[in-house]
Design an enzyme around this catalytic site. Structure first.
Site, PDB file in Angstrom:
ATOM      1  N   GLU A 174      28.670  31.295  42.365  1.00  0.00           N
ATOM      2  CA  GLU A 174      28.466  32.121  41.243  1.00  0.00           C
ATOM      3  C   GLU A 174      29.912  32.314  40.337  1.00  0.00           C
ATOM      4  O   GLU A 174      30.232  32.396  39.052  1.00  0.00           O
ATOM      5  CB  GLU A 174      28.213  33.450  41.791  1.00  0.00           C
ATOM      6  N   GLY A 203      26.448  44.055  39.460  1.00  0.00           N
ATOM      7  CA  GLY A 203      25.894  45.457  40.185  1.00  0.00           C
ATOM      8  C   GLY A 203      26.341  45.393  41.484  1.00  0.00           C
ATOM      9  O   GLY A 203      26.596  46.285  42.388  1.00  0.00           O
ATOM     10  N   ALA A 204      26.027  44.409  42.282  1.00  0.00           N
ATOM     11  CA  ALA A 204      26.255  44.432  43.880  1.00  0.00           C
ATOM     12  C   ALA A 204      27.544  43.259  44.228  1.00  0.00           C
ATOM     13  O   ALA A 204      27.940  43.452  45.557  1.00  0.00           O
ATOM     14  CB  ALA A 204      25.079  43.557  44.234  1.00  0.00           C
ATOM     15  N   SER A 205      28.058  42.405  43.500  1.00  0.00           N
ATOM     16  CA  SER A 205      29.212  41.773  43.860  1.00  0.00           C
ATOM     17  C   SER A 205      30.119  41.413  42.670  1.00  0.00           C
ATOM     18  O   SER A 205      29.638  41.841  41.504  1.00  0.00           O
ATOM     19  CB  SER A 205      28.825  40.465  44.509  1.00  0.00           C
ATOM     20  N   THR A 206      31.291  41.068  42.989  1.00  0.00           N
ATOM     21  CA  THR A 206      32.399  40.628  41.920  1.00  0.00           C
ATOM     22  C   THR A 206      32.923  39.655  42.379  1.00  0.00           C
ATOM     23  O   THR A 206      33.356  39.347  43.550  1.00  0.00           O
ATOM     24  CB  THR A 206      33.104  41.892  41.753  1.00  0.00           C
ATOM     25  N   GLN A 207      33.295  38.761  41.357  1.00  0.00           N
ATOM     26  CA  GLN A 207      34.056  37.373  41.524  1.00  0.00           C
ATOM     27  C   GLN A 207      35.328  37.246  40.638  1.00  0.00           C
ATOM     28  O   GLN A 207      35.351  37.878  39.676  1.00  0.00           O
ATOM     29  CB  GLN A 207      32.875  36.233  41.132  1.00  0.00           C
TER      30      GLN A 207
END
Ligand code: ITT
Ligand code: CA
Length: 497
Positions: A174, A203-207
């Site tokens: 991702e 909304g649920a993860s960040t990269q």
């Protein structure tokens, strides 16, 4: 009269041989230019298409990409021609009614059927990639996540496209494909320019993904992705923080404030005057916080706002662990992060939130950003609602938290400072295509970015035509000049009476 005839006879332009040569010369040059122009004329464009469904935690979006069909090895420029937002929540929310996950996609898929020319349908690849929402569901209940995928696959196979499967992307994929998208659209890869790091807040993860001279992958191999694109090697650093997307971070922040099980939370991250009775499940119904659930928590709680930026930042900071780091340097939670380098593009919720707060312009100094945020957080809820009547209430209520979370994640989490904060650009689209992982994912699966730089024609079409025309005219002038010895003398002829 005889003098006139004599002059005519002396004038070589009037000899049949010269006239024939000149006519043939002109015809040959016109024919040469015409053939050259027609032979190299760009053919009328035909396009190929690709469709990617981004099954995110909060919603699903469909993107249609197109590129010129006659370019060798699909190396023509890929552009987004259409996007469609699926109505309703993300597919992971249909865990208890998987059939509906499939059904929810049909409206956007019908649109895709109309947008892609019918004769291209069967050769158009269709991909579905799911991200953190399905990652969490898979952790929590893998049977339920399998059923959702089954329903989604059955629904997608009914369409006339070439369905290539539905799967969960790893956090690494991702992050890396988001970076590929941004740099492809910016034309930085083909032109071997300095690359732009990618910051994606879902909304649920960040990269976070970027190239740093300090990073060769050896210190923390799990964070390394090696690419060879257009003849250049890239050692990309990337990390995905599961549960650190903005919705899950809000749950964690609320959970931190409810651990002793109060029936009422006075929350500094919500505007003063905000008051709602909420079900505890909206906080604890997630593997990101389930271990924080207090024993015997009541079914509901009253959520009130007190609008205080610095107190909000203190609570948000408690979600980050800065204590342990076994590497030379870390971001947070013991995760390795090399020195930040180069420009960055921040998209998804980074853009939605900062754009709403009029903070998308990063030439605003970081100190002024926090000042503006403090003012926004302290604004009474009624006033906020009056000022933004068209905005979804859920988003509106959360902007104080979201803005505070973004600034805290960037500065405390990733170590951006007031010096390098202006290197971040909050972006939604680049040249008409959305910033996100989907384009990079499709480019990779269709092998559309070659490892080696492709041979390009030495001249563009316009340059080729101009050069052929100029050379033809020069040849013609030379031809005329070569006949110079035969030209008539310019000396004045005696007047014949
Ligand atoms: O990547 P994952 O984590 O799977 O999540 P996602 O793909 O669904 O996440 P998005 O980037 O679409 O959205 C990120 C968050 O931003 C929210 N969001 C979307 N539009 C928004 C807007 O206009 N204002 C504020 N928030 C918004 C959305 O509800 C999510 O919580
Ligand atoms: Ca996403």
């Amino acid at each position: 009269m005889s003098a006139q005839r004599e002059m005519k006879e002396k004038n070589p332009w009037h000899t049949p041989v010269t006239i024939i040569f000149t006519v043939i010369g002109v015809i040959a040059i016109v024919a040469l230019v015409t053939v050259a122009v027609l032979q190299n004329r760009p053919l009328p464009q035909k396009y190929k298409y690709g469709i990617v469904l981004d099954a995110g935690s909060s919603h699903t979006a469909l993107y249609i990409y197109e590129w010129p069909a006659e370019k060798d090895n699909n190396t023509g420029r890929v552009e987004q021609t259409h996007s469609c937002k699926v109505k309703g929540p993300g597919i992971s929310s249909y865990a208890s009614v998987p059939r509906k996950a499939g059904e929810s996609l049909s409206e956007c898929m019908q649109e895709a059927r109309q947008r892609v020319p019918e004769k291209r349908h069967s050769e158009t690849p269709l991909y579905l990639g799911a991200t953190a929402g399905m990652r969490l569901l898979n952790l929590e209940n893998s049977l339920a996540s399998d059923k959702v995928f089954q329903a989604v696959e059955e629904a997608l196979q009914k369409f006339p496209f070439s369905f290539q499967g539905a799967r969960i992307l790893s956090g690494q994929e991702e992050g890396a494909f988001g970076w590929v998208t941004v740099n492809y659209l910016d034309d930085r890869l083909k032109q071997s320019l300095e690359t732009r790091g990618a910051l994606d807040l879902g909304g649920a993860s960040t990269q976070i993904s970027f190239v740093s001279d300090d990073f060769d992958g050896s210190e923390s191999p799990d964070n390394g992705v090696a690419f060879r694109l257009y003849g250049n090697d890239y050692n990309l650093y990337t990390h995905s923080f599961l549960c650190y997307g903005k919705d899950q971070a809000l749950r964690m922040t609320l959970a931190k404030q409810t651990q002793s099980g109060p029936v009422s939370i006075s929350d500094p991250c919500f505007n003063p005057g905000y008051i709602e009775t909420k079900n505890y499940s909206i906080v604890y119904d997630s593997p990101c916080v389930s271990n924080m659930k207090p024993q015997g928590a009541p079914a509901t709680f009253t959520h009130t706002g007190k609008g205080n930026f610095s107190q909000c930042q203190e609570v948000v900071k408690r979600n980050f662990n800065f204590k342990q780091c076994k590497y030379s340097q870390c971001s947070f939670n013991g995760v390795f992060q090399p020195r930040l380098q180069g420009p960055f593009g921040a998209f998804s919720a980074y853009y939605f939130v900062m754009n709403f707060l009029n903070l998308a312009d990063t030439s605003i100094p970081l100190e002024a950003v926090t000042e503006k945020l403090s003012r926004y957080c302290a604004t009474p809820w009624n006033q906020i609602k009056q000022q933004h009547p068209g905005v979804k209430l859920k988003y509106l209520a959360e902007y104080c938290f979201s803005g505070t979370y973004i600034i805290t994640l960037l500065t405390e989490g990733y170590n951006f400072t007031s010096q390098n904060y202006p290197n971040i650009k909050f972006i939604k689209k680049i040249k008409g295509s959305d910033a996100g992982w989907t384009l990079g994912y499709m480019l990779n699966l269709t092998n559309m970015i070659p490892a080696e730089a492709p041979d390009s024609p030495p001249l563009p079409h316009a340059g080729y035509v101009s050069i052929v025309t100029v050379i033809a005219i020069l040849l013609f002038v030379l031809f005329i000049l070569s006949l110079r010895p035969l030209w008539p003398r310019c000396s004045k002829q005696p007047q014949i009476i």
